[in-house]
Design an enzyme around this catalytic site. Structure first.
Site, PDB file in Angstrom:
ATOM      1  N   LYS A   1      49.082  64.493  48.256  1.00  0.00           N
ATOM      2  CA  LYS A   1      48.611  64.580  46.954  1.00  0.00           C
ATOM      3  C   LYS A   1      48.542  65.771  46.868  1.00  0.00           C
ATOM      4  CE  LYS A   1      47.145  59.885  45.693  1.00  0.00           C
ATOM      5  NZ  LYS A   1      46.118  59.017  45.598  1.00  0.00           N
TER       6      LYS A   1
ATOM      7  N   TYR B   1      38.045  60.522  47.470  1.00  0.00           N
ATOM      8  CA  TYR B   1      37.588  59.163  46.336  1.00  0.00           C
ATOM      9  C   TYR B   1      36.774  59.795  45.408  1.00  0.00           C
ATOM     10  CZ  TYR B   1      41.662  58.009  49.173  1.00  0.00           C
ATOM     11  OH  TYR B   1      43.216  58.161  50.108  1.00  0.00           O
TER      12      TYR B   1
ATOM     13  N   VAL C   1      44.548  56.718  53.251  1.00  0.00           N
ATOM     14  CA  VAL C   1      43.940  56.047  53.539  1.00  0.00           C
ATOM     15  C   VAL C   1      44.533  55.508  54.809  1.00  0.00           C
ATOM     16  CG1 VAL C   1      44.341  54.404  50.898  1.00  0.00           C
ATOM     17  CG2 VAL C   1      45.581  54.870  52.807  1.00  0.00           C
TER      18      VAL C   1
HETATM   19  N1  GLU Z   1      50.232  54.859  49.599  1.00  0.00           N
HETATM   20  C1  GLU Z   1      49.327  55.225  49.692  1.00  0.00           C
HETATM   21  C2  GLU Z   1      48.207  54.147  47.524  1.00  0.00           C
HETATM   22  O1  GLU Z   1      49.215  54.685  47.122  1.00  0.00           O
HETATM   23  C3  GLU Z   1      47.998  56.107  49.146  1.00  0.00           C
HETATM   24  C4  GLU Z   1      46.940  55.797  49.051  1.00  0.00           C
HETATM   25  C5  GLU Z   1      46.261  56.769  49.525  1.00  0.00           C
HETATM   26  O2  GLU Z   1      45.778  57.437  50.598  1.00  0.00           O
HETATM   27  O3  GLU Z   1      44.485  56.958  49.215  1.00  0.00           O
HETATM   28  O4  GLU Z   1      47.764  52.581  47.421  1.00  0.00           O
END
Ligand code: GLU
Length: 349
Positions: free
Chosen positions: A91, A265, A283
């Protein structure tokens, strides 16, 4: 030294008279990283993410730490060539590409820069502006990804992969099983996309934006790659190994600010308070942390705490930050930078 410890590649090119001192300093630093690795490997807390079935296949014992400096030194311990998918760490970099594609002002009309204090996959928008809160939570990331320019899905994907290639320094690929696994189980993300469509925050076709988002999450990297990507952010957007400009340097400030306030987060506030450097986790169990103008840390270890951050990764970053007084508002290091300490022959780690 274990067979998996790697000394910086540019040590061979050091001047003959400075080589022994530089090598001694490098070896002391690798010993310090190895000490961290040995300390936290036995830690059995946390759980590997399993809400995306492909992620559940990761081994809880995988653990690597890499540090890359802006002058191209790379230090690695553990399973640094073990591959995994970028997940949310992507991201940060897609945010940079969207900034390049549209500029700061326009992007701010579509995605905010406010931390949520909520889980990364919360289905919430800013009540007043209807924008997703920030580009580091899923809703904001999907909106950001939907803005990547291109004449169709293939061109958009290729532009995104080229962007990642500039940061990493070699070709990269989307892991197909993870992409399909994300796509099959991504109903929550689909729900968020529909909510944003309702408020005019993203444009159809939604499936294309979601596929691109699932693809960016599924880009395969290893811990060394992560360290180079993060060191590129520390180095004004220039990859320290290839010298290639990966992103317009005028957007580094935007990217790092959002990482600092929203990257970990709903632990972001505590992280900013205690560790004090911009970071992003995913994650998959990866964490990148960027010390601007100096170096970057990457840690990979899949077991996550209840907020979704790698348990070993958080511990390692906390230790390194404390050891080197890296907190952005900590002045105890004075004028002495990490790089200066790293090359001091007498330095003890
Ligand atoms: N592909 C994961 C989702 O959209 C990414 C989440 C993450 O790494 O926070 O749930």
């Amino acid at each position: 030294m274990t067979s998996q410890d790697v000394y910086p590649t540019d040590m061979q090119s050091s001047q003959p008279d400075s080589a022994p001192a530089a090598e001694a300093a490098a070896s002391a630093f690798v010993a310090y990283l190895r000490h961290l690795h040995q300390t936290y490997l036995p830690l059995r807390e946390g759980r590997v993410a399993n809400y995306i079935p492909e992620l559940a296949k990761m081994n809880s014992d995988w653990f690597s730490i890499c540090v890359a400096t802006v002058d191209g030194q790379v230090y690695e311990v553990g399973d640094s060539s073990q591959t995994f998918t970028l997940q949310s760490i992507s991201k940060v970099f897609v945010h940079g590409l969207a900034l390049e594609d549209h500029g700061r002002d326009y992007l701010l009309t579509r995605v905010g820069v406010e931390p949520t204090g909520e889980a990364f996959n919360a289905i919430i928008l800013d009540e007043r502006s209807k924008r997703p809160y920030n580009p580091m939570v899923n809703a904001g990331a999907i909106a950001t990804t939907s803005l990547i320019k291109g004449s169709g899905p293939t061109e958009r994907l290729n532009r995104m992969l080229s962007m990642f290639r500039r940061y990493i320094g070699h070709d990269i690929f989307v892991d197909m099983p993870t992409f399909l696994s994300e796509r099959v189980t991504g109903h929550r993300n689909r729900g968020m996309a529909h909510l944003m469509l309702n408020f005019g925050m993203i444009d159809p076709p939604l499936d294309e934006a979601l596929d691109l988002y699932f693809q960016q999450c599924s880009v395969l990297v290893n811990c060394r790659d992560l360290a180079i990507m993060a060191a590129t952010l520390a180095n004004h957007g220039i990859n320290p190994l290839t010298g290639e400009q990966a992103v317009n340097p005028c957007y580094i400030r935007d990217m790092l600010s959002v990482m600092y306030t929203c990257g970990m987060y709903n632990f972001a506030g505590e992280w900013a308070y205690t560790v004090g450097i911009p970071a992003k986790s995913g994650v998959c169990g990866g964490i990148i942390a960027v010390v601007p103008h100096q170096f970057a840390i990457a840690v990979f270890s899949p077991p996550l705490d209840e907020r979704g951050n790698s348990v070993r990764g958080v511990k390692v970053c906390e230790e390194i930050s404390q050891h080197y007084d890296l907190h952005l508002f900590d002045s105890s290091m004075g004028c002495q930078t990490f790089l200066q300490r790293l090359t001091q022959p007498g330095e003890r780690f």
